[in-house]
Scaffold this active site. Structure first.
Site, short mmCIF file in Angstrom:
data_model
loop_
_atom_site.label_atom_id
_atom_site.label_comp_id
_atom_site.label_asym_id
_atom_site.label_seq_id
_atom_site.Cartn_x
_atom_site.Cartn_y
_atom_site.Cartn_z
N PHE A 138 -2.96 9.48 -0.15
CA PHE A 138 -2.06 8.42 -0.63
C PHE A 138 -1.48 8.84 -1.97
O PHE A 138 -2.22 9.12 -2.91
CB PHE A 138 -2.79 7.07 -0.79
CG PHE A 138 -1.87 5.97 -1.21
CD1 PHE A 138 -1.10 5.28 -0.27
CD2 PHE A 138 -1.71 5.64 -2.55
CE1 PHE A 138 -0.22 4.27 -0.67
CE2 PHE A 138 -0.83 4.63 -2.95
CZ PHE A 138 -0.08 3.96 -2.00
N ASP A 223 -3.78 14.81 -7.72
CA ASP A 223 -3.51 13.39 -7.93
C ASP A 223 -4.84 12.72 -8.28
O ASP A 223 -5.67 12.48 -7.40
CB ASP A 223 -2.89 12.81 -6.65
CG ASP A 223 -2.61 11.31 -6.76
OD1 ASP A 223 -3.17 10.67 -7.67
OD2 ASP A 223 -1.83 10.80 -5.93
N LYS A 252 -3.73 4.48 -12.75
CA LYS A 252 -4.60 3.29 -12.64
C LYS A 252 -5.45 2.95 -13.87
O LYS A 252 -5.17 1.99 -14.56
CB LYS A 252 -5.47 3.42 -11.39
CG LYS A 252 -4.65 3.29 -10.11
CD LYS A 252 -5.51 3.04 -8.91
CE LYS A 252 -4.69 2.59 -7.71
NZ LYS A 252 -3.95 3.65 -7.03
C1 PLP Z 1 -2.65 3.93 -6.47
C2 PLP Z 1 -2.37 5.36 -6.22
C3 PLP Z 1 -1.07 5.89 -6.33
C4 PLP Z 1 0.13 5.03 -6.63
O1 PLP Z 1 0.06 4.40 -7.87
P1 PLP Z 1 1.03 3.16 -8.21
O2 PLP Z 1 0.74 2.88 -9.65
O3 PLP Z 1 0.67 2.05 -7.29
O4 PLP Z 1 2.42 3.65 -7.99
C5 PLP Z 1 -0.91 7.24 -6.13
N1 PLP Z 1 -1.95 8.05 -5.85
C6 PLP Z 1 -3.21 7.57 -5.74
C7 PLP Z 1 -4.32 8.51 -5.45
C8 PLP Z 1 -3.45 6.21 -5.91
O5 PLP Z 1 -4.70 5.74 -5.76
#
Ligand code: PLP
Length: 396
Positions: A138, A223, A252
């Site tokens: 994701f 990420d 986050k």
């Molecule tokens: C939540 C998340 C995103 C996206 O972040 P947003 O602030 O909602 O755009 C991208 N990568 C990972 C691994 C995430 O958990």
């Protein structure tokens, strides 16, 4: 307003993009939150790994208040002291050299994708533009990050998605090696997949990916938007694997609830961005950076990284036997305070039963119970939540 009043009004004016729990949270303190009807809950989800310091943390509140009274926003047309201080701290912690600030995770990843492509061009590889990502990953909801996301059900209906992304199995080094072509410019993955159901990269895999990227001069983008900043028992999850990425993305937990994202890169890769190549109006504004500085300083001063590792060990010891004892529990996965329980049955019933008993958790991927509690949680608070969760699991 009561829960019901807020929900009834909300249903009339909000787009229905979220499957929301039937309550409105109005207040929080530490690891506890209260709904509009005055009911108290133990928060084992922390705003999906965002409320790293819990709720109403005095240092975070003081930093935001002070900065709000001083300067909330100017523009990246000027230098911003808290932004420079935050960048300095992040680069030292990450072992990287340069930072770009955004407002969200998706934007941090957008920047990383742009930078990886531009770096290939700077190296004279005009043919390189494709990024290899993994199944179940994701990376966000914007079009490019959705294209990078390895989950078809999230992409359906939004075609055409931007080109330049291919997907291979997570933890499958051979598949990754075979997917590299003359068009590849980088690899993007989460060391611990979050939304995809809490799947940890194996050390051999992540080190192998690093070697492949170095060998082919590909940009390795990690990420760490969900798994970074202490959650796994390391400041950055990759530090537990003894590797260095070329780019890491954060969001986050960084601002403890104030929206901020960051993209960190090595000096070599970051050199591909020239003035005008990328930007953001709000990104790294004084208020958000003051919040993130308070979060990082507190994480360090209070040893929250080490604690996350120890508490995670404790959670694991309590949950792991369940996979032997209960038919509904397939597997317990995770690192530190990023834990998932793979169920053999849909998880919604577990989320609901826990909520009815005053514990907030979440279910991802349909059947994975996910816990991402604030890093400040005390062991007895964690145990209170686990008592409820384990009892609920025993009854299904
Ligand atoms: C939540 C998340 C995103 C996206 O972040 P947003 O602030 O909602 O755009 C991208 N990568 C990972 C691994 C995430 O958990």
């Amino acid at each position: 307003m009561t829960n019901n009043e807020i929900i009834t009004r909300g249903e009339q004016v909000m787009m229905s993009t979220y499957k929301r729990q039937p309550l409105a949270l109005v207040r929080g303190k530490g690891v506890w939150v209260w709904d509009a009807d005055g009911r108290r809950y133990l928060d084992l989800l922390g705003g999906i790994a965002v409320n790293s310091l819990g709720h109403d943390h005095p240092r975070l509140v003081a930093a935001i208040t002070r900065q709000a009274q001083t300067l909330i926003h100017c523009s990246n047309l000027y230098w911003i002291q808290p932004q420079v201080e935050l960048a300095q701290l992040l680069t030292v912690l990450a072992g990287l050299d340069r930072v770009f600030f955004s407002n969200s995770g998706a934007e941090a990843n957008e920047g990383a994708i742009k930078l990886a492509r531009k770096y290939a061009k700077m190296q004279g590889h005009n043919e390189r533009s494709t990024i290899i990502a993994t199944h179940r990953s994701f990376h966000g909801r914007t079009l490019a990050t959705l294209a990078a996301t390895g989950q078809e059900q999230l992409q359906k209906g939004f075609e055409p998605l931007p080109a330049g992304f291919t997907h291979v199995g997570f933890n499958d080094l051979d598949a990754l090696a075979s997917a590299i072509t003359p068009a590849t410019c980088g690899v993007m993955l989460e060391p611990v997949q979050g939304e995809g159901g809490i799947h940890c990269a194996t050390p051999a895999y992540l080190r192998g990916v690093r070697e492949l990227c170095s060998h082919h001069d590909l940009v390795l983008i990690l990420d760490e938007i969900q798994c970074g900043l202490g959650r796994t028992g390391q400041m950055f999850a990759y530090q537990g694997y003894d590797i260095q990425p070329d780019i890491v993305t954060l969001a986050k937990g960084l601002g403890g609830g104030v929206p901020i994202g960051a993209m960190l890169a090595s000096a070599q890769v970051a050199a591909a961005f020239k003035p005008g190549d990328h930007g953001s109006t709000f990104g790294g504004n004084p208020l958000a950076c003051a919040a993130a500085l308070a979060v990082l300083n507190t994480i360090q001063d209070d040893n929250l990284v080490e604690r996350a590792g120890l508490l995670g060990e404790h959670v694991r010891q309590r949950l792991e036997p369940l996979s032997q004892q209960l038919q509904a529990v397939v597997e317990v996965r995770g690192l530190g305070l990023m834990m998932g329980i793979q169920l053999a049955v849909p998880g919604d019933q577990v989320v609901e039963a826990c909520r009815e008993q005053g514990v907030l958790i979440n279910c991802t991927g349909g059947s994975v119970i996910r816990m991402l509690p604030p890093l400040i949680i005390e062991r007895d608070e964690l145990d209170q939540g686990l008592d409820v969760l384990i009892e609920v699991l025993r009854r299904i």
